[in-house]
Design a protein around this motif. Structure first.
Motif, PDB file in Angstrom:
ATOM      1  N   LEU A  39      23.730  -2.711  -8.909  1.00  0.00           N
ATOM      2  CA  LEU A  39      24.534  -1.721  -9.595  1.00  0.00           C
ATOM      3  C   LEU A  39      25.648  -1.210  -8.701  1.00  0.00           C
ATOM      4  O   LEU A  39      26.747  -0.918  -9.161  1.00  0.00           O
ATOM      5  CB  LEU A  39      23.638  -0.566 -10.051  1.00  0.00           C
ATOM      6  CG  LEU A  39      24.160   0.358 -11.138  1.00  0.00           C
ATOM      7  CD1 LEU A  39      24.457  -0.426 -12.401  1.00  0.00           C
ATOM      8  CD2 LEU A  39      23.160   1.461 -11.410  1.00  0.00           C
ATOM      9  N   ALA A  40      25.390  -1.087  -7.412  1.00  0.00           N
ATOM     10  CA  ALA A  40      26.397  -0.571  -6.488  1.00  0.00           C
ATOM     11  C   ALA A  40      27.583  -1.504  -6.370  1.00  0.00           C
ATOM     12  O   ALA A  40      28.681  -1.082  -6.006  1.00  0.00           O
ATOM     13  CB  ALA A  40      25.772  -0.345  -5.114  1.00  0.00           C
ATOM     14  N   ASP A  41      27.388  -2.803  -6.650  1.00  0.00           N
ATOM     15  CA  ASP A  41      28.468  -3.772  -6.506  1.00  0.00           C
ATOM     16  C   ASP A  41      29.416  -3.785  -7.695  1.00  0.00           C
ATOM     17  O   ASP A  41      30.490  -4.370  -7.632  1.00  0.00           O
ATOM     18  CB  ASP A  41      27.877  -5.174  -6.339  1.00  0.00           C
ATOM     19  CG  ASP A  41      26.958  -5.247  -5.128  1.00  0.00           C
ATOM     20  OD1 ASP A  41      27.324  -4.682  -4.092  1.00  0.00           O
ATOM     21  OD2 ASP A  41      25.887  -5.852  -5.249  1.00  0.00           O
ATOM     22  N   LEU A 165      25.790  -6.703 -16.585  1.00  0.00           N
ATOM     23  CA  LEU A 165      25.967  -5.480 -17.364  1.00  0.00           C
ATOM     24  C   LEU A 165      27.346  -5.388 -17.992  1.00  0.00           C
ATOM     25  O   LEU A 165      27.492  -4.998 -19.155  1.00  0.00           O
ATOM     26  CB  LEU A 165      25.703  -4.258 -16.468  1.00  0.00           C
ATOM     27  CG  LEU A 165      25.750  -2.891 -17.142  1.00  0.00           C
ATOM     28  CD1 LEU A 165      24.758  -2.818 -18.299  1.00  0.00           C
ATOM     29  CD2 LEU A 165      25.439  -1.786 -16.135  1.00  0.00           C
ATOM     30  N   GLU A 166      28.373  -5.756 -17.237  1.00  0.00           N
ATOM     31  CA  GLU A 166      29.739  -5.640 -17.758  1.00  0.00           C
ATOM     32  C   GLU A 166      29.983  -6.585 -18.926  1.00  0.00           C
ATOM     33  O   GLU A 166      30.560  -6.213 -19.947  1.00  0.00           O
ATOM     34  CB  GLU A 166      30.750  -5.914 -16.642  1.00  0.00           C
ATOM     35  CG  GLU A 166      30.816  -4.828 -15.590  1.00  0.00           C
ATOM     36  CD  GLU A 166      31.186  -3.480 -16.192  1.00  0.00           C
ATOM     37  OE1 GLU A 166      32.179  -3.415 -16.941  1.00  0.00           O
ATOM     38  OE2 GLU A 166      30.469  -2.513 -15.929  1.00  0.00           O
ATOM     39  N   GLU A 167      29.520  -7.828 -18.790  1.00  0.00           N
ATOM     40  CA  GLU A 167      29.797  -8.828 -19.818  1.00  0.00           C
ATOM     41  C   GLU A 167      28.899  -8.692 -21.034  1.00  0.00           C
ATOM     42  O   GLU A 167      29.349  -8.857 -22.178  1.00  0.00           O
ATOM     43  CB  GLU A 167      29.654 -10.234 -19.235  1.00  0.00           C
ATOM     44  CG  GLU A 167      29.926 -11.345 -20.240  1.00  0.00           C
ATOM     45  CD  GLU A 167      29.780 -12.727 -19.639  1.00  0.00           C
ATOM     46  OE1 GLU A 167      29.906 -13.716 -20.392  1.00  0.00           O
ATOM     47  OE2 GLU A 167      29.543 -12.821 -18.412  1.00  0.00           O
ATOM     48  N   HIS A 168      27.624  -8.373 -20.814  1.00  0.00           N
ATOM     49  CA  HIS A 168      26.661  -8.399 -21.907  1.00  0.00           C
ATOM     50  C   HIS A 168      26.208  -7.012 -22.361  1.00  0.00           C
ATOM     51  O   HIS A 168      25.513  -6.909 -23.375  1.00  0.00           O
ATOM     52  CB  HIS A 168      25.425  -9.213 -21.492  1.00  0.00           C
ATOM     53  CG  HIS A 168      25.710 -10.648 -21.202  1.00  0.00           C
ATOM     54  ND1 HIS A 168      25.813 -11.605 -22.197  1.00  0.00           N
ATOM     55  CD2 HIS A 168      25.943 -11.299 -20.031  1.00  0.00           C
ATOM     56  CE1 HIS A 168      26.073 -12.781 -21.655  1.00  0.00           C
ATOM     57  NE2 HIS A 168      26.158 -12.627 -20.339  1.00  0.00           N
ATOM     58  N   GLY A 169      26.550  -5.964 -21.628  1.00  0.00           N
ATOM     59  CA  GLY A 169      26.112  -4.629 -21.993  1.00  0.00           C
ATOM     60  C   GLY A 169      26.777  -4.116 -23.252  1.00  0.00           C
ATOM     61  O   GLY A 169      27.774  -4.657 -23.733  1.00  0.00           O
ATOM     62  N   MET A 309      21.148   0.869 -16.974  1.00  0.00           N
ATOM     63  CA  MET A 309      22.120   1.823 -17.487  1.00  0.00           C
ATOM     64  C   MET A 309      23.243   2.011 -16.476  1.00  0.00           C
ATOM     65  O   MET A 309      22.989   2.073 -15.269  1.00  0.00           O
ATOM     66  CB  MET A 309      21.451   3.173 -17.761  1.00  0.00           C
ATOM     67  CG  MET A 309      20.384   3.137 -18.840  1.00  0.00           C
ATOM     68  SD  MET A 309      19.624   4.756 -19.117  1.00  0.00           S
ATOM     69  CE  MET A 309      18.281   4.698 -17.930  1.00  0.00           C
ATOM     70  N   ARG A 310      24.473   2.127 -16.976  1.00  0.00           N
ATOM     71  CA  ARG A 310      25.600   2.410 -16.104  1.00  0.00           C
ATOM     72  C   ARG A 310      26.029   3.860 -16.286  1.00  0.00           C
ATOM     73  O   ARG A 310      26.316   4.294 -17.396  1.00  0.00           O
ATOM     74  CB  ARG A 310      26.786   1.498 -16.435  1.00  0.00           C
ATOM     75  CG  ARG A 310      27.953   1.656 -15.454  1.00  0.00           C
ATOM     76  CD  ARG A 310      29.131   0.790 -15.850  1.00  0.00           C
ATOM     77  NE  ARG A 310      29.821   1.317 -17.028  1.00  0.00           N
ATOM     78  CZ  ARG A 310      30.883   0.732 -17.589  1.00  0.00           C
ATOM     79  NH1 ARG A 310      31.322  -0.418 -17.104  1.00  0.00           N
ATOM     80  NH2 ARG A 310      31.458   1.262 -18.647  1.00  0.00           N
ATOM     81  N   PRO A 311      26.064   4.629 -15.183  1.00  0.00           N
ATOM     82  CA  PRO A 311      26.505   6.017 -15.290  1.00  0.00           C
ATOM     83  C   PRO A 311      28.026   6.113 -15.328  1.00  0.00           C
ATOM     84  O   PRO A 311      28.729   5.267 -14.779  1.00  0.00           O
ATOM     85  CB  PRO A 311      25.963   6.642 -14.013  1.00  0.00           C
ATOM     86  CG  PRO A 311      25.977   5.521 -13.025  1.00  0.00           C
ATOM     87  CD  PRO A 311      25.651   4.275 -13.812  1.00  0.00           C
ATOM     88  N   LYS A 312      28.508   7.134 -15.962  1.00  0.00           N
ATOM     89  CA  LYS A 312      29.949   7.386 -15.963  1.00  0.00           C
ATOM     90  C   LYS A 312      30.312   8.093 -14.665  1.00  0.00           C
ATOM     91  O   LYS A 312      29.739   9.132 -14.345  1.00  0.00           O
ATOM     92  CB  LYS A 312      30.337   8.261 -17.155  1.00  0.00           C
ATOM     93  CG  LYS A 312      31.833   8.450 -17.314  1.00  0.00           C
ATOM     94  CD  LYS A 312      32.142   9.213 -18.601  1.00  0.00           C
ATOM     95  CE  LYS A 312      33.642   9.367 -18.779  1.00  0.00           C
ATOM     96  NZ  LYS A 312      33.971  10.073 -20.049  1.00  0.00           N
ATOM     97  N   ARG A 324      27.056   2.730 -20.609  1.00  0.00           N
ATOM     98  CA  ARG A 324      26.829   1.313 -20.918  1.00  0.00           C
ATOM     99  C   ARG A 324      25.366   0.966 -20.631  1.00  0.00           C
ATOM    100  O   ARG A 324      24.771   1.470 -19.672  1.00  0.00           O
ATOM    101  CB  ARG A 324      27.761   0.416 -20.115  1.00  0.00           C
ATOM    102  CG  ARG A 324      27.931  -0.980 -20.711  1.00  0.00           C
ATOM    103  CD  ARG A 324      29.164  -1.671 -20.152  1.00  0.00           C
ATOM    104  NE  ARG A 324      29.419  -2.958 -20.779  1.00  0.00           N
ATOM    105  CZ  ARG A 324      30.033  -3.131 -21.949  1.00  0.00           C
ATOM    106  NH1 ARG A 324      30.448  -2.074 -22.625  1.00  0.00           N
ATOM    107  NH2 ARG A 324      30.235  -4.341 -22.447  1.00  0.00           N
ATOM    108  N   VAL A 325      24.813   0.081 -21.454  1.00  0.00           N
ATOM    109  CA  VAL A 325      23.387  -0.246 -21.361  1.00  0.00           C
ATOM    110  C   VAL A 325      23.190  -1.738 -21.606  1.00  0.00           C
ATOM    111  O   VAL A 325      23.903  -2.348 -22.413  1.00  0.00           O
ATOM    112  CB  VAL A 325      22.577   0.555 -22.405  1.00  0.00           C
ATOM    113  CG1 VAL A 325      21.147   0.048 -22.488  1.00  0.00           C
ATOM    114  CG2 VAL A 325      22.576   2.032 -22.072  1.00  0.00           C
ATOM    115  N   LEU A 326      22.213  -2.313 -20.920  1.00  0.00           N
ATOM    116  CA  LEU A 326      21.802  -3.694 -21.173  1.00  0.00           C
ATOM    117  C   LEU A 326      20.277  -3.714 -21.284  1.00  0.00           C
ATOM    118  O   LEU A 326      19.573  -3.123 -20.457  1.00  0.00           O
ATOM    119  CB  LEU A 326      22.263  -4.612 -20.044  1.00  0.00           C
ATOM    120  CG  LEU A 326      21.998  -6.120 -20.222  1.00  0.00           C
ATOM    121  CD1 LEU A 326      22.636  -6.631 -21.508  1.00  0.00           C
ATOM    122  CD2 LEU A 326      22.509  -6.888 -19.018  1.00  0.00           C
ATOM    123  N   ILE A 327      19.779  -4.390 -22.312  1.00  0.00           N
ATOM    124  CA  ILE A 327      18.328  -4.413 -22.572  1.00  0.00           C
ATOM    125  C   ILE A 327      17.868  -5.858 -22.755  1.00  0.00           C
ATOM    126  O   ILE A 327      18.494  -6.638 -23.490  1.00  0.00           O
ATOM    127  CB  ILE A 327      17.970  -3.596 -23.819  1.00  0.00           C
ATOM    128  CG1 ILE A 327      18.298  -2.114 -23.603  1.00  0.00           C
ATOM    129  CG2 ILE A 327      16.495  -3.749 -24.172  1.00  0.00           C
ATOM    130  CD1 ILE A 327      17.992  -1.238 -24.799  1.00  0.00           C
TER     131      ILE A 327
END
Length: 569
Positions: A39-41, A165-169, A309-312, A324-327
């Motif tokens: 996530l940090a990357d 996460l970016e592509e599929h979230g 989950m991606r925080p704002k 943003r979320v990926l499941i």
């Protein structure tokens, strides 16, 4: 104690469906090097660099009711330090409340705060054993284990999804069962990519709910382009497809103690994140066999979904939100009915299969009350055998807790609504509560059959030469059973409450029967009001009312109905 009534809570987007669901070691061999991004990357949106943190031990994560009814937000530590001053916790849905209590139970086991025998359990319940040690244990845990947005070990999540996460979230609504639909098309038509943010506390509770109640289906993620084909195969959560029964006491402390199953095994393996801890996690190249449960903390905290989950950026603490979320697929557990389904009420299907009581689209939960009380009366094991050991109490303490039942009603892979009901319970009174619920259900069932026969009597006269395809709609015109079932819930719960408070079943039944008989007659009359005021309509009305009355005392009628009609005459 806060009591509610049985209801089906339909989702707002489908009102027409009211009628009717820090652990583990990863197998790196299945994770390509390109998947090692965390996530940090991920580059934060809007050109910012700061990533917020959110810790449920410190930040408000749950809504709680004080003993005087005041509502406040609490963090995890406060829920335990104030457990005896808190009446209950609540969620946005019945399922969210259950998921939160499941997590609190997991924390009790992980901290070593649990009874080791049935005798000790009873002592804890009767003497209100303190739960403060759980809060002390929480305070001693490493901060990095409890950060919902930790870059490497996010709380309750699978950091291996970070690369994708970016592509599929999707937008964070994907995380909320009531909005996620079948995970591929949001049930409320909320656009999948809409980034409308979800507060961190809500996201945390929604994640807990997904882990335990998530429905089977296909995830909106490409297995070929991510961790493997099996990542798309979502299994039904541990509590999905069955009714969860929770003993609810006068305080949150009472509730947790009542539901802490005693164990002599070390139950302290807690699932905090997917990629750390002593449990070897599954891979996603193929569906693996279900793994064994590693103690009760593991059971109550298992990760039923791979979530990220991606925080704002720029919003921290109580202001933090998810955008943003990926499941994907999560863990599969091998459950032992005796050890891991201690609250389940077993029922038999039409095909003879024995399984835990399940949510039904056609049968309200309150109609199954007798099965709950029978489980206690017969000491059928687990929770019910322990409840049967509690001594009978007198006076104001006669009815110290309730049995809360919750299930998720679904149409295959799509959720429809939550079904829930609350049944009073008084130690030592399980046999009489069973009798009251059984007799009350039998009366209600027979009155419903009487209404069905009455509708048929009116139909025969009004439609002497019907088309077969029209019969169902024609009968529905005179059928008052729907109104009757809905209205019967209140008198049924009143009957149980009176018995739980010490009234005799034989004294309560006449009033209950009269309430139902007169109510059903009124509903039937309103249905018949649509008949024309000519000879045919008057004959149909008279025939329907006559059939209703005669059916009430037919040979199949329960003794309580026969006794009522004899007394009336």
């Amino acid at each position: 104690m806060i009591r509610t009534r049985c209801f089906v809570q339909p989702f707002a987007h489908r009102p027409e469906r009211l009628l009717f669901s820090c652990l583990l070691q990863v197998d790196i061999r299945e994770t390509p090097r390109s998947h090692a991004m965390h996530l940090a990357d991920l580059p934060p949106p809007n050109g910012t660099s700061a990533r917020p943190g959110w810790d449920p031990r410190e930040h408000k994560c749950a809504r709680a009711f004080s003993l005087d009814g005041e509502v406040s937000e609490r963090n995890l530590a406060e829920l335990f330090t104030q457990a005896e001053k808190t009446a209950d916790v609540d969620g946005d849905t019945p399922g969210e409340k259950i998921a939160l209590v499941e997590f609190l139970l997991a924390l009790c086991y992980a901290s070593g705060t649990y009874p080791t025998s049935t005798g000790q359990w009873q002592q804890w319940v009767e003497e209100a054993h303190p739960l403060g040690p759980v809060a002390s244990w929480l305070a001693s845990q490493p901060d990095e284990d409890w950060d919902l947005f930790h870059p490497v070990r996010p709380l309750g999540q699978n950091a291996l999804l970070a690369t994708f996460l970016e592509e599929h979230g999707t937008g964070p609504a994907q995380l909320v069962i009531e909005r996620a639909g079948d995970y591929n098309q949001f049930a409320d038509h909320h656009h999948l990519e809409h980034p409308d943010p979800l507060p961190a506390a809500k996201a945390f509770r929604a994640m807990l709910t997904q882990h335990v109640f998530g429905l089977s289906g296909r995830a909106r993620i490409s297995g070929k382009a991510t961790l493997g084909p099996a990542i798309t195969n979502l299994a039904t959560g541990r509590l999905g497809g069955r009714i969860r029964v929770l003993a609810v006491g006068r305080t949150l402390g009472d509730t947790l103690r009542l539901n802490l199953a005693p164990t002599t095994d070390d139950p302290r393996i807690l699932n905090l994140t997917w990629t750390r801890g002593p449990i070897e996690r599954r891979g996603f190249k193929a569906k693996p066999p279900a793994r064994a449960v590693r103690g009760l903390a593991d059971l109550h905290s298992y990760l039923g979904r791979s979530v990220l989950m991606r925080p704002k950026p720029g919003l921290a603490g109580d202001q933090a939100v998810v955008d943003r979320v990926l499941i994907g697929a999560g863990e599969l557990l091998h459950l032992d009915a005796e050890l891991h389904l201690q609250d389940a009420v077993m029922s038999v299907t039409r095909t003879g299969e024995k399984k835990p009581l399940w949510p039904s689209a056609t049968r309200d939960l309150w109609r199954e009350a007798h099965a709950l009380y029978a489980a206690v009366e017969t000491e059928s094991g687990g929770l019910y055998a322990r409840l049967a050991r509690l001594p009978k109490q007198e006076g104001a303490d006669r009815h110290p807790f309730d049995l809360l039942t919750v299930g998720l009603l679904s149409n295959k892979t799509t959720p429809i609504g939550w079904v829930t009901s609350v049944f009073p319970f008084a130690p030592g009174l399980a046999p009489v509560l069973y009798q009251a619920s059984l007799r009350g259900s039998q009366v209600a069932e027979h009155i419903a059959r009487s209404l069905d026969r009455a509708a048929y009597a009116a139909w025969e006269i009004m439609y002497p030469n019907p088309k077969p395809s029209d019969k169902k709609a024609q009968l529905a015109r005179f059928d008052a059973r729907g109104e009757q079932w809905k209205a019967t819930e209140e008198p049924f719960h009143t009957l149980l409450l009176d018995v739980a408070d010490g009234a005799m079943v034989t004294d309560c039944m006449p009033g209950y029967v009269e309430w139902l008989v007169e109510m059903a007659r009124d509903f039937l009359g309103k249905r018949l009001d649509s008949l024309p005021k000519n000879g045919q309509g008057l004959r149909a009305r008279a025939a329907a009312l006559r059939r209703y009355t005669s059916e009430l005392t037919s040979p199949r009628a329960p003794a309580d109905l026969t006794a009522f009609k004899d007394g009336e005459s």
